[in-house]
Design a protein around this motif. Structure first.
Motif, PDB file in Angstrom:
ATOM      1  N   VAL A 117      -1.733   7.465 -14.039  1.00  0.00           N
ATOM      2  CA  VAL A 117      -0.623   7.255 -13.027  1.00  0.00           C
ATOM      3  C   VAL A 117      -0.633   8.340 -12.008  1.00  0.00           C
ATOM      4  O   VAL A 117      -1.094   9.516 -12.448  1.00  0.00           O
ATOM      5  N   THR A 118      -0.426   8.217 -10.775  1.00  0.00           N
ATOM      6  CA  THR A 118      -0.351   9.118  -9.798  1.00  0.00           C
ATOM      7  C   THR A 118       0.743   8.553  -8.758  1.00  0.00           C
ATOM      8  O   THR A 118       1.275   7.390  -8.790  1.00  0.00           O
ATOM      9  N   GLN A 119       1.153   9.669  -8.012  1.00  0.00           N
ATOM     10  CA  GLN A 119       1.882   9.227  -6.662  1.00  0.00           C
ATOM     11  C   GLN A 119       1.567   8.261  -5.793  1.00  0.00           C
ATOM     12  O   GLN A 119       0.372   8.451  -5.546  1.00  0.00           O
ATOM     13  N   LYS A 120       2.381   7.365  -5.241  1.00  0.00           N
ATOM     14  CA  LYS A 120       1.644   6.653  -4.008  1.00  0.00           C
ATOM     15  C   LYS A 120       2.604   6.967  -2.654  1.00  0.00           C
ATOM     16  O   LYS A 120       3.676   6.496  -2.666  1.00  0.00           O
ATOM     17  N   LYS A 121       2.284   7.803  -1.803  1.00  0.00           N
ATOM     18  CA  LYS A 121       2.574   8.330  -0.589  1.00  0.00           C
ATOM     19  C   LYS A 121       2.248   7.731   0.461  1.00  0.00           C
ATOM     20  O   LYS A 121       0.914   7.749   0.699  1.00  0.00           O
ATOM     21  N   ILE A 122       3.031   6.905   1.535  1.00  0.00           N
ATOM     22  CA  ILE A 122       2.462   6.403   2.531  1.00  0.00           C
ATOM     23  C   ILE A 122       2.949   7.172   3.782  1.00  0.00           C
ATOM     24  O   ILE A 122       4.023   7.328   4.437  1.00  0.00           O
ATOM     25  N   PRO A 148       0.238  -0.709   3.199  1.00  0.00           N
ATOM     26  CA  PRO A 148       0.322   0.245   1.808  1.00  0.00           C
ATOM     27  C   PRO A 148      -0.797  -0.102   1.036  1.00  0.00           C
ATOM     28  O   PRO A 148      -1.269   0.620   0.207  1.00  0.00           O
ATOM     29  N   SER A 149      -1.481  -1.457   0.969  1.00  0.00           N
ATOM     30  CA  SER A 149      -2.542  -1.593   0.292  1.00  0.00           C
ATOM     31  C   SER A 149      -3.792  -1.026   0.496  1.00  0.00           C
ATOM     32  O   SER A 149      -4.562  -0.967  -0.553  1.00  0.00           O
ATOM     33  N   THR A 150      -3.957  -0.431   1.650  1.00  0.00           N
ATOM     34  CA  THR A 150      -5.065   0.279   1.841  1.00  0.00           C
ATOM     35  C   THR A 150      -4.728   1.832   1.593  1.00  0.00           C
ATOM     36  O   THR A 150      -6.110   2.723   1.592  1.00  0.00           O
ATOM     37  N   VAL A 151      -3.697   2.101   1.067  1.00  0.00           N
ATOM     38  CA  VAL A 151      -3.607   3.763   0.502  1.00  0.00           C
ATOM     39  C   VAL A 151      -3.801   3.874  -1.028  1.00  0.00           C
ATOM     40  O   VAL A 151      -2.900   3.120  -1.721  1.00  0.00           O
ATOM     41  N   THR A 152      -4.710   4.714  -1.270  1.00  0.00           N
ATOM     42  CA  THR A 152      -4.692   4.620  -2.829  1.00  0.00           C
ATOM     43  C   THR A 152      -5.548   5.987  -3.480  1.00  0.00           C
ATOM     44  O   THR A 152      -6.407   6.331  -2.467  1.00  0.00           O
ATOM     45  N   ASN A 153      -5.388   6.374  -4.378  1.00  0.00           N
ATOM     46  CA  ASN A 153      -6.087   7.532  -4.936  1.00  0.00           C
ATOM     47  C   ASN A 153      -6.927   6.957  -6.076  1.00  0.00           C
ATOM     48  O   ASN A 153      -7.400   7.874  -7.006  1.00  0.00           O
ATOM     49  N   PHE A 154      -6.835   5.886  -6.414  1.00  0.00           N
ATOM     50  CA  PHE A 154      -7.707   5.129  -7.401  1.00  0.00           C
ATOM     51  C   PHE A 154      -9.118   4.961  -6.887  1.00  0.00           C
ATOM     52  O   PHE A 154      -9.185   4.305  -5.800  1.00  0.00           O
ATOM     53  N   TYR A 155     -10.448   4.962  -7.794  1.00  0.00           N
ATOM     54  CA  TYR A 155     -11.415   4.277  -7.161  1.00  0.00           C
ATOM     55  C   TYR A 155     -12.329   3.933  -8.364  1.00  0.00           C
ATOM     56  O   TYR A 155     -12.041   4.522  -9.623  1.00  0.00           O
ATOM     57  N   LYS A 156     -12.685   2.770  -8.260  1.00  0.00           N
ATOM     58  CA  LYS A 156     -13.680   1.981  -9.412  1.00  0.00           C
ATOM     59  C   LYS A 156     -14.977   2.481  -9.436  1.00  0.00           C
ATOM     60  O   LYS A 156     -15.575   2.367  -8.413  1.00  0.00           O
ATOM     61  N   ILE A 157     -15.485   3.020 -10.392  1.00  0.00           N
ATOM     62  CA  ILE A 157     -16.686   3.453 -10.532  1.00  0.00           C
ATOM     63  C   ILE A 157     -17.416   2.453 -10.992  1.00  0.00           C
ATOM     64  O   ILE A 157     -18.755   2.310 -10.346  1.00  0.00           O
TER      65      ILE A 157
END
Length: 246
Positions: free
Chosen positions: A51-56, A63-72
């Motif tokens: 879990v992480t913060q989501k700051k725009i 908002p849907s284009t801002v993320t800190n998650f990456y699928k490997i």
């Protein structure tokens, strides 16, 4: 030049100070905390959650284009904490390593093997004066058919280890202290318990109550080993459960 000063010894990554420090690595570790994000990873009995913060940063952003998650790959993903451009680069490297491994051997790369290879790349940046460390920490989750849920962290210096629970970012130490207390007796965490432990830790160390839009939550489970980001409805349900319990 004062031998107790960093002056001169921080000009190149490959120069040790008289105290035995590599100042550029210390600066890179501070860069991880600079954006003000905190990320949490928790491993349960059959689940891993990050879990992480989501700051725009800009109201005009989607908002849907801002993320800190990456699928490997299908069963593995990560949360990046630190400088966003460095995060994208390192995530791409991880995807390429995982894809190449699958092409050569016909099965997905184990989480610990990927963590080791990413750590090797990070460590190389500490040996050459023409490079710089990446200002990002990487928390990887995945599901291994033999080992079960896996949680690894790779830092900017090139260290990697497996964890029961881990944190990265601005409130890393506070989160680690909180998790150590909560997991002292090694409770068996199911899916809901794992997710809510991660969310509750982030809420506690930041001293704020979140809305679903304020955080990102991703999981892998034994029942569904695919790396997936939970929708806002599911996140809101977990937030409600935490509020009612407290």
């Amino acid at each position: 030049m004062s031998r107790g000063s960093s002056a001169g010894y921080d000009r190149h990554i490959s120069i040790f100070s008289p105290e035995g420090k590599l100042y550029q690595i210390e600066y890179a570790m501070k860069a991880v905390k600079l954006p003000g994000f905190t990320s949490i990873g928790v491993r349960g009995a059959d689940t891993c959650c990050v879990v992480t913060q989501k700051k725009i940063p800009d109201k005009m952003m989607v908002p849907s284009t801002v993320t800190n998650f990456y699928k490997i790959n299908d069963s593995m993903g990560c949360v990046m904490t630190g400088m966003s451009p460095d995060a994208r680069y390192l995530a791409l490297e991880a995807q390429m390593i995982a894809s190449d491994f699958n092409y050569k051997f016909g099965y997905d790369i184990p989480v610990h093997s990927l963590a080791r290879r990413i750590a090797d790349k990070n460590q190389l940046s500490t040996q050459h004066a023409g490079k710089r460390p990446l200002g990002v920490d990487m928390i990887i989750i995945g599901f291994d058919e033999e080992e079960g849920p896996q949680l690894f962290k790779v830092d900017t210096a090139g260290s990697y280890m497996g964890y029961k629970a881990v944190s990265a970012g601005a409130k890393e130490q506070e989160a680690v202290n909180f998790l150590e207390k909560k997991l002292k007796n090694e409770p068996v965490l199911d899916f809901d318990g794992t997710v809510q432990m991660a969310i509750n830790t982030l809420q506690t160390v930041l001293s704020q109550d979140f809305k679903a839009a304020d955080i990102e939550v991703a999981v892998v489970t034994k029942a569904n080993p695919a790396f997936r980001v939970l929708p806002d409805e599911d996140v809101d349900a977990h937030l409600t459960a935490i509020a009612e319990r407290d």
